[in-house]
Design a protein around this motif. Structure first.
Motif, short mmCIF file in Angstrom:
data_model
loop_
_atom_site.label_atom_id
_atom_site.label_comp_id
_atom_site.label_asym_id
_atom_site.label_seq_id
_atom_site.Cartn_x
_atom_site.Cartn_y
_atom_site.Cartn_z
N ALA A 38 -15.08 1.27 -0.13
CA ALA A 38 -13.97 1.96 0.55
C ALA A 38 -13.03 2.64 -0.43
CB ALA A 38 -13.20 0.96 1.41
N ILE A 39 -12.83 2.06 -1.60
CA ILE A 39 -11.84 2.59 -2.53
C ILE A 39 -12.25 3.95 -3.08
CG2 ILE A 39 -12.70 1.67 -4.72
CD1 ILE A 39 -9.80 0.68 -5.23
N ARG A 41 -13.41 6.29 -1.22
CA ARG A 41 -13.26 7.26 -0.14
C ARG A 41 -11.80 7.66 0.02
NH1 ARG A 41 -18.34 6.54 2.57
NH2 ARG A 41 -17.69 7.81 4.35
N PHE A 44 -7.72 5.47 1.28
CA PHE A 44 -7.79 4.01 1.37
C PHE A 44 -6.43 3.37 1.11
CE2 PHE A 44 -8.62 -0.15 -0.76
CZ PHE A 44 -9.04 -0.82 0.38
N THR A 47 -3.99 4.11 3.87
CA THR A 47 -4.30 3.33 5.07
C THR A 47 -3.80 1.90 4.95
OG1 THR A 47 -6.28 4.69 5.45
CG2 THR A 47 -6.17 2.58 6.59
N THR A 53 -2.30 -0.51 10.44
CA THR A 53 -3.36 -1.29 9.81
C THR A 53 -3.01 -2.77 9.78
OG1 THR A 53 -3.82 0.63 8.41
CG2 THR A 53 -4.84 -1.45 7.78
N PRO A 159 -8.36 7.71 8.89
CA PRO A 159 -9.39 7.35 7.91
C PRO A 159 -10.73 7.13 8.59
CG PRO A 159 -8.07 5.45 8.47
CD PRO A 159 -7.45 6.61 9.19
N VAL A 163 -13.15 2.83 5.67
CA VAL A 163 -11.82 2.67 5.07
C VAL A 163 -10.93 1.82 5.98
CG1 VAL A 163 -9.70 3.90 4.48
CG2 VAL A 163 -11.91 4.76 3.68
N THR A 166 -12.12 -1.88 6.19
CA THR A 166 -11.83 -2.62 4.96
C THR A 166 -10.35 -2.92 4.83
OG1 THR A 166 -13.71 -1.52 3.89
CG2 THR A 166 -12.13 -2.63 2.47
N ALA A 167 -9.50 -1.91 5.10
CA ALA A 167 -8.06 -2.13 5.03
C ALA A 167 -7.61 -3.16 6.05
CB ALA A 167 -7.32 -0.80 5.25
#
Length: 307
Positions: A38-39, A41, A44, A47, A53, A159, A163, A166-167
């Motif tokens: 994810a990082i 993209r 991230f 987000t 989030t 996102p 992303v 994962t966040a």
């Protein structure tokens, strides 16, 4: 399909490990895989900073998995899986009440069949206890999470699914850390005490948690929330199929109920749009075009695809 196997695996892990250890370790291990992907993209870090989030992490990770794992201490994995029958109804109700989603005829038919099917699956082995009540609280939280995903889907600057998932997982795990500290202070903390418990957590993290976190986010942002909820009716149906593979005796009522539930899932899914929404910003000029001033106007059929 992956989610339906989680109840058995969690039950095995909780035989020796404490609930906070199981909940946090499965996400921490999953994030070891997801964060490096994810990082790389866009958006991230941004987000991670968004209040939305944090709310998604609280509802879809912290509250759901905390109550679900504590519930497994008071009921069987099979009963907990059958409790998932409430999720389609809870999600549809939340979608109508919170974002005023209008259910199509096919969605109503699919929801009715899914509910009937899981009721039949549950008829032979369902019982109400403290574990069931805790799981219903967990499911209500996940229904809210599903509606929140759909509510802001497609907004400018959104996102991608990897992303956001994962966040969300990062915040959900962080918010659970005080629970782990409480277990440590009270002496209730327990690590997996045997190979089966350790392997169960690893499989939960790498095979169940990491993929489903991303896949469900991707689907929930592109489907009506009620349809996403109906799709979860496959959990107890497929869970019964896994139980048969593990040696459970065949029950024709459960088999018929599972088939009806899966039929409802298919019918509700057919009510979804045939064309997947374009990613946010897909109709905007490329940076290189803006820099040179040479902006290409899309042809008619490209406009239609972007729309």
């Amino acid at each position: 399909m992956l989610w339906s196997a989680a109840y058995v695996l969690s039950g095995w892990a909780l035989e020796t490990a404490s609930p906070a250890v199981v909940s946090i370790s499965r996400f921490a291990i999953a994030l070891i895989v997801l964060i490096p992907l994810a990082i790389r993209r866009p958006r991230f870090v941004r987000t991670l900073r968004e209040p939305r989030t944090i709310l998604l992490g609280l509802t879809g990770v912290t509250l759901y998995y905390s109550f679900a794992n504590i519930g497994l201490l008071f009921t069987t994995p099979g009963t907990a899986a059958l409790t998932a029958a409430f999720l389609p109804v809870l999600t549809a109700g939340a979608a109508v009440a919170l974002i005023h989603e209008r259910l199509t005829g096919r969605t109503w038919v699919g929801l009715s069949l899914a509910t009937l099917g899981v009721a039949l699956v549950a008829a032979s082995g369902f019982r109400v206890d403290v574990g069931v009540l805790l799981n219903i609280v967990a499911l209500a939280s996940y229904a809210l999470y599903t509606v929140l995903l759909r509510k802001d889907a497609g907004r400018t600057g959104s996102p991608d699914a990897l992303v956001l998932a994962t966040a969300t997982g990062v915040w959900g795990t962080l918010i659970m850390l005080p629970w782990l500290a409480w277990e440590a202070l009270t002496g209730a903390i327990e690590a997996p005490g045997d190979a089966r418990g350790l392997v169960s957590i690893l499989v939960l993290a790498l095979v169940v948690t990491a993929p489903t976190l991303v896949l469900f986010n991707y689907g929930a942002e592109r489907l009506p929330a009620a349809v996403s909820g109906v799709a979860t009716a496959a959990i107890p149906a497929l869970g019964y199929g896994f139980a048969l593979l593990l040696g459970e005796a065949f029950d024709p009522v459960k088999a018929i109920g599972g088939a009806i539930a899966l039929t409802g899932v298919v019918i509700a899914t057919l009510a979804a749009p045939d064309v997947e929404p374009s990613p946010p910003g897909s109709a905007l000029p490329e940076p290189a075009e803006l820099a040179t001033g040479q902006i290409t106007v899309p042809r008619d059929h490209e406009r239609g695809n972007r729309a």
